[in-house]
Design an enzyme around this catalytic site. Structure first.
Site, PDB file in Angstrom:
ATOM      1  N   LYS A 301       0.871  -1.300   0.132  1.00 13.68           N
ATOM      2  CA  LYS A 301      -0.108  -0.060  -0.034  1.00 13.68           C
ATOM      3  C   LYS A 301       0.947   1.165  -0.024  1.00 13.68           C
ATOM      4  O   LYS A 301       2.038   1.395   0.755  1.00 13.68           O
ATOM      5  CB  LYS A 301      -0.676   0.085   1.137  1.00 13.68           C
ATOM      6  CG  LYS A 301      -2.186   0.273   1.172  1.00 13.68           C
ATOM      7  CD  LYS A 301      -3.156  -0.031   2.179  1.00 13.68           C
ATOM      8  CE  LYS A 301      -4.429   0.431   2.181  1.00 13.68           C
ATOM      9  NZ  LYS A 301      -5.462  -0.069   2.748  1.00 13.68           N
ATOM     10  N   GLU A 388     -19.807  -5.714   9.797  1.00 16.38           N
ATOM     11  CA  GLU A 388     -20.901  -4.855  10.884  1.00 16.38           C
ATOM     12  C   GLU A 388     -21.882  -5.790  11.475  1.00 16.38           C
ATOM     13  O   GLU A 388     -22.511  -5.713  12.538  1.00 16.38           O
ATOM     14  CB  GLU A 388     -21.440  -3.785   9.790  1.00 16.38           C
ATOM     15  CG  GLU A 388     -20.444  -2.751   9.326  1.00 16.38           C
ATOM     16  CD  GLU A 388     -19.697  -3.219   8.334  1.00 16.38           C
ATOM     17  OE1 GLU A 388     -19.595  -4.241   7.623  1.00 16.38           O
ATOM     18  OE2 GLU A 388     -18.734  -2.266   8.108  1.00 16.38           O
ATOM     19  N   ARG A 416     -26.357  -2.489   6.707  1.00 12.71           N
ATOM     20  CA  ARG A 416     -25.929  -3.832   6.107  1.00 12.71           C
ATOM     21  C   ARG A 416     -26.358  -4.802   7.311  1.00 12.71           C
ATOM     22  O   ARG A 416     -26.867  -6.151   7.359  1.00 12.71           O
ATOM     23  CB  ARG A 416     -24.573  -4.052   6.048  1.00 12.71           C
ATOM     24  CG  ARG A 416     -24.168  -5.649   5.763  1.00 12.71           C
ATOM     25  CD  ARG A 416     -22.730  -5.775   5.511  1.00 12.71           C
ATOM     26  NE  ARG A 416     -22.721  -5.091   3.906  1.00 12.71           N
ATOM     27  CZ  ARG A 416     -21.619  -5.281   3.537  1.00 12.71           C
ATOM     28  NH1 ARG A 416     -20.259  -5.656   3.956  1.00 12.71           N
ATOM     29  NH2 ARG A 416     -21.635  -4.928   1.992  1.00 12.71           N
TER      30      ARG A 416
HETATM   31  C1  LIG Z   1     -19.405  -2.425   4.685  1.00 10.11           C
HETATM   32  C2  LIG Z   1     -17.878  -1.538   4.804  1.00 10.11           C
HETATM   33  N1  LIG Z   1     -17.516  -1.364   6.085  1.00 10.11           N
HETATM   34  C3  LIG Z   1     -16.363  -0.573   6.082  1.00 10.11           C
HETATM   35  C4  LIG Z   1     -15.718   0.146   4.938  1.00 10.11           C
HETATM   36  C5  LIG Z   1     -14.604   1.119   5.191  1.00 10.11           C
HETATM   37  N2  LIG Z   1     -13.406   0.718   4.265  1.00 10.11           N
HETATM   38  C6  LIG Z   1     -13.222   0.767   3.247  1.00 10.11           C
HETATM   39  S1  LIG Z   1     -11.757   0.253   2.571  1.00 10.11           S
HETATM   40  C7  LIG Z   1     -11.420  -0.511   3.932  1.00 10.11           C
HETATM   41  C8  LIG Z   1     -10.297  -1.446   3.884  1.00 10.11           C
HETATM   42  C9  LIG Z   1     -10.310  -2.490   2.594  1.00 10.11           C
HETATM   43  O1  LIG Z   1      -9.091  -3.311   2.960  1.00 10.11           O
HETATM   44  P1  LIG Z   1      -8.663  -4.128   2.035  1.00 10.11           P
HETATM   45  O2  LIG Z   1      -9.903  -4.897   1.421  1.00 10.11           O
HETATM   46  O3  LIG Z   1      -7.539  -4.873   2.495  1.00 10.11           O
HETATM   47  O4  LIG Z   1      -8.146  -3.338   0.769  1.00 10.11           O
HETATM   48  P2  LIG Z   1      -7.020  -2.309   0.492  1.00 10.11           P
HETATM   49  O5  LIG Z   1      -7.657  -0.614   1.003  1.00 10.11           O
HETATM   50  O6  LIG Z   1      -6.070  -2.747   1.689  1.00 10.11           O
HETATM   51  O7  LIG Z   1      -6.620  -2.444  -0.728  1.00 10.11           O
HETATM   52  C10 LIG Z   1     -12.581  -0.305   4.773  1.00 10.11           C
HETATM   53  C11 LIG Z   1     -12.634  -1.021   6.108  1.00 10.11           C
HETATM   54  C12 LIG Z   1     -16.448  -0.049   3.663  1.00 10.11           C
HETATM   55  N3  LIG Z   1     -16.297   0.435   2.602  1.00 10.11           N
HETATM   56  N4  LIG Z   1     -17.406  -0.931   3.720  1.00 10.11           N
END
Ligand SMILES: Cc1ncc(C[n+]2csc(CCOP(=O)(O)OP(=O)(O)O)c2C)c(N)n1
Length: 662
Positions: A301, A388, A416
């Site tokens: 990242k 969630e 959700r």
């Molecule tokens: C239902 C939901 N909960 C929380 C989030 C907030 N959120 C957005 S991206 C993320 C992290 C995603 O991590 P990953 O899937 O590993 O992708 P990366 O950003 O590391 O590429 C979170 C918690 C969301 N978008 N949707």
């Protein structure tokens, strides 16, 4: 000067470049990401991590015929640049600009929209099943992160893939980070996969194999036979730690080798997600695979930008920054605190006095402010991952054992968990407190993140008490009040800076279902308007009242505080006294607070006309700022004044155009 980026106007161009040129293109795209997002901000870190992966995907596959389904899709910026949106890239997340997530209406290359985590595997599997049914031959590629993988829906989809289709390509983009550091057993498991020396040896052998692969579909298909040997070897590698027994991981496992294989999918990797030739060869190989496959790709990242590598959480998504240093503007002195920080700091204060309180976040320690509790009292803090539904039922379980959990989740992500709120919390009348951040607009994120529906979705449920503070001091009072209840309590408050009012030393216990009359009628014989301004709209109601009073109207202002139960006595009394009632809410009009007032008036035979100001029955687009959208849809002082005057048959004195939405 950018050369290849200027030349590439779509995936077809990408296919004409030689490997070294593609590698240069990757560097140029990184520079464009860093420079292009500096002014308005965005999801820089995740996108810097998928530059090579996105190039490789578009090199090997053909969108829009082939389908790329991005989980959350905050990491689809490079995909946008490489498809048909390069020229508009610097407008991303701004008014009339590109959306920050994949959006079907934006481009045929965005086959599936998202914004919430954990949806991609299910959606992609649906596409693959539909393809199989109609007998067409598109490739469906699902790109999901290591944190998205922790989500329950992802597992529901994985459980379903192998017996639904033979052709499915999953790409696990593993950077070890969610927004904050990824947590939980899945994350630990992936770490074991990556670090296991025996497994790594196999992965290296596979890498050498795939790099030697001949070109051409038939040759690749034949290569699958040879690759069968790796599959067998894979099954023989347990994930025990060196020198320890097979169940030494403490989870009672007996070295079940690769989870995805157990799910009936082939597993390739882990491979270096920044090695473009390796990515291309592996994807070519996967394309000819006749069984579902997961490619485990390791990415960094923030790759290519020191500040983003150093502070992955901050650079996951941020506002403006310096494109050279990564520095962000310092907070203004005496600026009002963020609501999220008031929530987190209040949690610490309340937990210090009440042993039963605990805090729960679903992977958003900073966004919700729960990080304050994590820091001050880690044993009272739980991060359950992007989960969630689990967070809500986990809280329900705790509540049955005498704890008083506070669950902090953004309003839109809590949607959700609606059934869990219904079935687990409200039906059992459990004392769980919900702090719903981002209730209102999340302007630059757009419709996936606007929290405009929670009043409506909670109003119908028995046992609910739902509140909205007019400022940060009242948020503290509401949290304090909620801790004195034995029933489900919900508090909604907006994203960003609070009102900047002082917070009392000691919080006050509020009377449940009691509104606050901020300004009463003066009974001066003038036309009377009662303005009920909920939450942040109270400030707008107050200002509108001042203006209307200056223009000769008799105006009352009420801070409703509660959307359930609403203050029937005050609302009926002032409703009957008024010639006009106006409700203002940062929520959809349909089913919201104003609707609750109308229902009450209907029951009590109050015939005073009601003007409801709020968001219309449509999904609200993204924009650079909340103010722009409020102006467009009439959630402003000017429009409130204009609507009152129009109701009283007087022309607006301001130049404001009257905005009526319903
Ligand atoms: C239902 C939901 N909960 C929380 C989030 C907030 N959120 C957005 S991206 C993320 C992290 C995603 O991590 P990953 O899937 O590993 O992708 P990366 O950003 O590391 O590429 C979170 C918690 C969301 N978008 N949707």
């Amino acid at each position: 000067m950018s050369t290849y980026l200027e030349m590439v106007n779509g995936p077809a161009h990408l296919k004409k470049l030689a490997l070294p040129q593609l590698q240069e293109l990757a560097g140029e795209i990184r520079q464009e990401l860093i420079a292009g997002l500096a002014k308005a901000g965005g999801h820089l870190g995740p996108n810097l991590g998928v530059v090579e992966l996105s190039i490789a995907l578009h090199r090997v596959f053909n969108t829009p015929k082939d389908k790329f389904v991005w989980d959350v899709s905050h990491q689809a910026y490079v995909h946008k640049i490489l498809t048909d949106r390069k020229e508009r890239f610097r407008t991303i997340r701004q008014t009339d600009g590109l959306n920050g997530f994949a959006l079907r209406s934006e481009s045929p290359h965005d086959c599936y929209g998202a914004g919430h985590a954990g949806t991609a595997l299910s959606a992609a599997l649906g596409m693959a099943a539909a393809r199989d049914k109609r007998g067409s031959d598109e490739n469906v590629v699902c790109i999901f992160g290591d944190a998205a993988l922790t989500n329950g829906i992802s597992f529901e989809a994985l459980n379903n893939i192998a017996h639904t289709t033979k052709r499915f390509i999953g790409i696990l983009n593993d950077n070890e980070w969610s927004i904050a550091k990824n947590v939980g057993a899945v994350s630990a498991y992936l770490n074991k996969l990556i670090t296991n020396p025996r497994y790594n040896k196999l992965a290296k052998d596979f890498e050498a194999f795939v790099r030697r692969l001949p070109k051409g579909e038939l040759a690749l298909k034949l290569a699958h036979r040879a690759e069968g040997g790796f599959k067998g070897a894979l099954a023989g590698v347990g994930l025990q730690q060196a020198g320890k027994t097979e169940d030494a991981d403490g989870r009672g496992g007996y070295g079940s080798p690769v989870f995805f294989e157990e799910m009936g999918m082939r597993y390739l990797g882990p491979i270096d997600g920044h090695d473009l030739p390796l990515l291309i060869s592996t994807l070519e190989f996967a394309k000819t695979c006749d069984s579902p496959i997961v490619i485990h790709v390791l990415t960094q990242k923030g790759k290519g930008f020191d500040a983003a590598l150093k502070f992955p959480e901050k650079f996951h998504g941020l506002g403006p920054y310096n494109a050279q240093t990564g520095e962000t503007p310092a907070a203004k002195p005496n600026a009002a605190p963020m609501y999220q920080d008031v929530m987190g700091q209040t949690m610490v204060r309340l937990c210090q006095k009440n042993n039963t309180l605990v805090g729960i976040t679903a992977a958003m320690p900073t966004g919700t402010g729960m990080k304050h509790l994590e820091k001050a009292m880690p044993d009272r803090y739980y991060d359950v991952g992007i989960a969630e539904e689990h967070a809500v039922i986990f809280a329900a379980g705790m509540a049955t054992m005498g704890l008083h959990p506070v669950v902090a989740i953004y309003s839109s992500f809590l949607q959700r968990a609606y059934d869990c709120i219904h079935h687990d919390i409200c039906l059992q009348d459990l004392p769980v407190i919900f702090c719903m951040d981002r209730a209102g607009l999340s302007a630059n994120d757009g419709p996936t993140h606007h929290g405009l529906f929670d009043i409506a979705y909670l109003r119908t449920l028995p046992n609910v008490t739902a509140m909205a503070p007019k400022d940060e001091d009242e948020l503290v009072d509401m949290m304090f009040t909620a801790t004195h209840s034995n029933h489900p309590m919900f508090i909604r408050y907006p994203r960003g800076a609070a009102e900047g009012v002082p917070i009392k030393e000691e919080p006050k216990l509020l009377e449940i279902g009691k509104a606050e009359v901020i300004r009463n009628f003066s009974s001066n014989g003038k036309k009377k308007a009662a303005l009920f301004g909920l939450g942040p709209m109270c400030a707008i109601a107050r200002k509108a009242a001042e203006q209307l009073a200056a223009e000769g109207f008799d105006v009352a202002v009420i801070n409703p505080r509660f959307t359930k139960p609403i203050d029937a006595g005050t609302t009926e009394f002032l409703g009957k006294a008024a010639d006009l009632v106006v409700t203002l809410e940062d929520h959809v009009i349909m089913g919201g607070y104003g609707s609750a007032v109308l229902e009450l008036f209907s029951e009590k035979n109050v015939t005073t006309p009601v003007v409801r100001i709020g968001w219309p029955d449509q999904f609200i687009e993204h924009a650079s700022t909340q103010d722009e959208l409020r102006r467009k849809y009439g959630l402003t002082v000017e429009n409130t004044v204009a609507r009152v005057k129009a109701q009283f048959g007087e022309a607006a004195t301001t130049a404001t155009k009257l905005i009526e939405v319903a």
